[in-house]
Design an enzyme around this catalytic site. Structure first.
Site, PDB file in Angstrom:
ATOM      1  N   PRO A  36     114.392   8.010  23.402  1.00 32.45           N
ATOM      2  CA  PRO A  36     113.808   9.320  23.749  1.00 32.45           C
ATOM      3  C   PRO A  36     112.784   9.122  24.862  1.00 32.45           C
ATOM      4  O   PRO A  36     111.757   8.458  24.665  1.00 32.45           O
ATOM      5  CB  PRO A  36     113.140   9.755  22.433  1.00 32.45           C
ATOM      6  CG  PRO A  36     113.856   8.996  21.365  1.00 32.45           C
ATOM      7  CD  PRO A  36     114.197   7.672  21.980  1.00 32.45           C
ATOM      8  N   GLY A  93     112.774  10.448  34.353  1.00 29.74           N
ATOM      9  CA  GLY A  93     112.904  11.192  33.105  1.00 29.74           C
ATOM     10  C   GLY A  93     111.684  11.059  32.220  1.00 29.74           C
ATOM     11  O   GLY A  93     111.255  12.027  31.576  1.00 29.74           O
ATOM     12  N   GLU A 139      99.268  16.285  19.903  1.00 31.44           N
ATOM     13  CA  GLU A 139      99.876  15.848  18.655  1.00 31.44           C
ATOM     14  C   GLU A 139     100.997  14.818  18.870  1.00 31.44           C
ATOM     15  O   GLU A 139     101.100  13.841  18.137  1.00 31.44           O
ATOM     16  CB  GLU A 139     100.435  17.044  17.874  1.00 31.44           C
ATOM     17  CG  GLU A 139      99.408  18.053  17.427  1.00 31.44           C
ATOM     18  CD  GLU A 139      99.148  19.143  18.474  1.00 31.44           C
ATOM     19  OE1 GLU A 139      98.403  20.084  18.145  1.00 31.44           O
ATOM     20  OE2 GLU A 139      99.703  19.043  19.594  1.00 31.44           O
ATOM     21  N   ASP A 155      95.086  32.775   8.982  1.00 29.79           N
ATOM     22  CA  ASP A 155      95.647  32.391  10.277  1.00 29.79           C
ATOM     23  C   ASP A 155      97.077  32.882  10.455  1.00 29.79           C
ATOM     24  O   ASP A 155      97.585  32.939  11.574  1.00 29.79           O
ATOM     25  CB  ASP A 155      95.602  30.870  10.455  1.00 29.79           C
ATOM     26  CG  ASP A 155      94.266  30.408  11.024  1.00 29.79           C
ATOM     27  OD1 ASP A 155      93.533  31.248  11.570  1.00 29.79           O
ATOM     28  OD2 ASP A 155      93.967  29.207  10.919  1.00 29.79           O
TER      29      ASP A 155
END
Length: 636
Positions: free
Chosen positions: A85, A126, A382, A440
């Site tokens: 990935p 990439g 994150e 929320d």
């Protein structure tokens, strides 16, 4: 082929490693972030003397070979991390460089530079198009990771063709704005320019370096060089023959002249480097015996000798408290406790420190000025946080943890998957674990997230119901270095559950009986997390009318499934088919336990913006509804 010149200069003239001991701790790390070029790495490993044979090269991408389609950690000696990935290898490299800087500051002393190595990474267009590259490289610049050196294979080609139609970033300006030392563009096929650039990068110790190398993909192929045709498909017999002629290469396929082997072999040089380091290591132990012992334990991935006894005592003591509190707060208490037992924990949060409760009294912010610190402010990153943690884990010497809201695990999911695939001990702390976070609203209220994480192989997902289970979850996550763990924690307060000694010991087995229900229970209720309190009330209400009902807490499905059939059968006897599962999340994965005669009270719609108790009631999580469903099961 396009990166061959870059690789030749780096691997023959700069990279410090020992092919006979791929795990030598002070080796330079090399990451091929553009992992589709894996055969380049396998060739380098073969030529320099690693246990990668010519037969392994012939078996490229075949079942059971050491040469899979993308580099895989633990599958091939010399491969530092699994890449594929795009962009994640680059982020892993940031984590490796961060771990090196942290451990050097923690252990090195004057004239005893025990931790002193570079992290090199090859990357392509990439990798830089993927958003994780921005997240990770921005933080790397802020932390001034001067021993991180990236070589950018700037060939302008991706699978769809020339990238100028969709990737026109000013990469040089971009990385300069991050605070990187940027060199180039240079000719990526000129050995002298490459050597000068790498030397200059090593000299710049206050910034990570990016060397922009202009290259031609498929370099040397007469008709396919510089085209997308040479990106991911074989050149074909005719083009291979023409390439061999153009390069004046006369040896047969997979036949390598002895002179080339001799020029590339790094075995003796590697042994000498490691021997020199071992001499330093011995002197270090003589000068700093206690610190030396701590260093050895940390890099071996071992916990202190008294860990088992101390952690068990801490859990037993915690059970004596009847305090009602959110499990995110219990998690902070667990961290406070376990951090006194091992100093390997290095944690952080993606801009939610006060909400995740990942910072404790002994946390010291990690920065360029204080690299020995043990707390990282990751910012709103994150994905990068998770991939950087993975890089720290493969580097060794630290136990990384990081926090965010459970709903934002979506941003980080692929890094969590890679941690699971590699078998890393990364600890992902996810708070605000259900609609119980309340106001929320649906954007922040996780529904499918626990279930989706449980679908990932080799990942332990802990959803503790109270402080004691939270302590056990942390204990198990710290102990399990062969797989990652997710800790799903509440925002709202939960009641402490009563337990005897046997129940306390059984928590780590993933599921155990909280209320036995007599010798022949008529039904079993299974619950997790904050729903245990609700389930207990329902069980007690039904039991008051004369029914016999067992309550099972299942904080970790994966740990339970690892138990032997005897234990699993003792908790969930096959003969008891009336089963009710209660969890404030997707119901889909729970039918394996409820069976066709059972029921699941879950959530298969999005939540609502309202106080937590109102949201729970609206979605069926009330004592009245749970009691009704349980009574219906028993009656039928």
């Amino acid at each position: 082929m396009g990166m061959a010149n870059m690789a030749e200069v780096l691997w023959r003239d700069f990279l410090h490693h020992n092919p006979t001991n791929p795990n030598w701790f002070n080796r330079d790390r090399f990451v091929l972030s553009n992992g589709h070029g894996s055969m380049l790495l396998y060739s380098l490993l073969h030529l320099t003397g690693y246990d990668v044979s010519i037969e392994d090269l012939k078996n490229f991408r075949q079942m059971g070979s050491k040469t899979p389609g993308h580099p895989e950690y633990r599958e091939t000696p010399g491969v530092e991390t699994t890449t594929g990935p795009l962009g994640q290898g680059l982020a892993n490299a940031v984590g490796m460089a961060l771990a090196e800087k942290h451990l050097a500051a923690k252990f090195n002393r004057a004239e005893h530079e025990l931790v002193d190595h570079y992290t090199y990474v090859f990357l392509g267009d990439g990798c830089l198009m993927e958003g994780i590259s921005h997240e990770a490289c921005s933080l790397a610049g802020t932390l001034k990771l001067g021993k991180l050196i990236a070589l950018y294979d700037n060939n302008g080609i991706s699978i769809d063709g020339k990238v100028e139609g969709w990737f026109t970033d000013d990469t040089k300006a971009r990385f300069a704005s991050y605070g990187w030392h940027v060199i180039g563009p240079i000719d990526g096929h000129d050995p002298q320019q490459l050597a000068e650039a790498i030397s200059a990068s090593q000299t710049e110790t206050s910034k990570p370096s990016l060397v922009i190398c202009r290259t031609v993909i498929g370099h040397g192929a007469p008709t396919k060089a510089g085209t997308a045709d040479s990106h991911g498909a074989p050149l074909g017999d005719d083009e291979i023959a023409a390439t061999r002629a153009a390069l004046q290469w006369e040896s047969k396929p997979f036949e390598i002249p002895t002179g080339i082997y001799e020029a590339w072999n790094q075995i003796e040089a590697g042994k000498q480097r490691e021997a020199q380091w071992e001499t330093m290591r011995t002197a270090y132990h003589e000068a700093f015996p206690e610190l030396g012992s701590e260093f050895e334990r940390s890099i071996a991935g071992e916990l202190p000798a008294d860990w088992a006894q101390q952690s068990a005592t801490a859990i037993s003591e915690r059970q004596k408290s009847a305090t009602k509190e959110a499990t995110r707060k219990s998690s902070q208490s667990a961290l406070e406790t376990f951090a006194t037992m091992t100093n390997d924990l290095v944690g952080g949060s993606a801009d939610l420190t006060g909400s995740n409760n990942t910072k404790i009294a002994t946390s010291v912010p990690l920065s360029d000025a204080h690299a020995a610190g043990n707390y990282i402010y990751y910012g709103v990153r994150e994905f990068a946080m998770s991939a950087i943690m993975n890089g720290m884990a493969v580097h060794g010497g630290v136990i990384p943890y990081g926090g965010t809201f459970l709903v934002f695990s979506d941003y980080a999911r692929n890094a969590v998957r890679m941690a699971s695939l590699m078998g890393l001990g990364s600890i992902f702390v996810y708070t605000h674990d259900s609609v119980g976070l309340g106001e929320d609203g649906p954007t922040h209220q996780p529904i499918e997230h626990a279930a989706s994480l449980r679908l990932i192989p080799n990942l332990d997902v802990w959803r503790p119901c109270d402080a004691t289970e939270t302590f056990v979850a942390w204990q198990q996550a710290i102990e399990h270095r062969g797989n990652p763990s997710c800790l799903l924690l509440t925002r709202q307060g939960v009641e402490q559950q009563p337990r005897d000694t046997r129940q306390l010991e059984a928590i780590k087995r993933g599921a155990y009986v909280l209320i036995d229900g007599g010798e022949t229970p008529q039904a079993i209720v299974i619950a997790t997390g904050s729903e245990i309190g609700l389930a207990r009330q329902a069980v007690e209400a039904v039991s008051a009318s004369g029914a016999q009902v067992r309550l099972v807490s299942m904080p970790c499905v994966e740990a339970f499934e690892r138990q032997d059939d005897g234990y699993k059968g003792s908790v969930l006897p096959a003969r008891i088919t009336r089963r009710l599962v209660i969890e404030a999340g997707s119901s889909q994965c729970w039918y394996r336990y409820s069976g066709i005669d059972g029921a699941v009270i879950g959530i298969d719609e999005f939540g609502a913006s309202a106080p937590a108790d109102q949201v729970f009631n609206k979605l069926g999580f009330s004592v009245e509804n749970c009691t009704r469903v349980l009574n219906d099961l028993i009656a039928n």
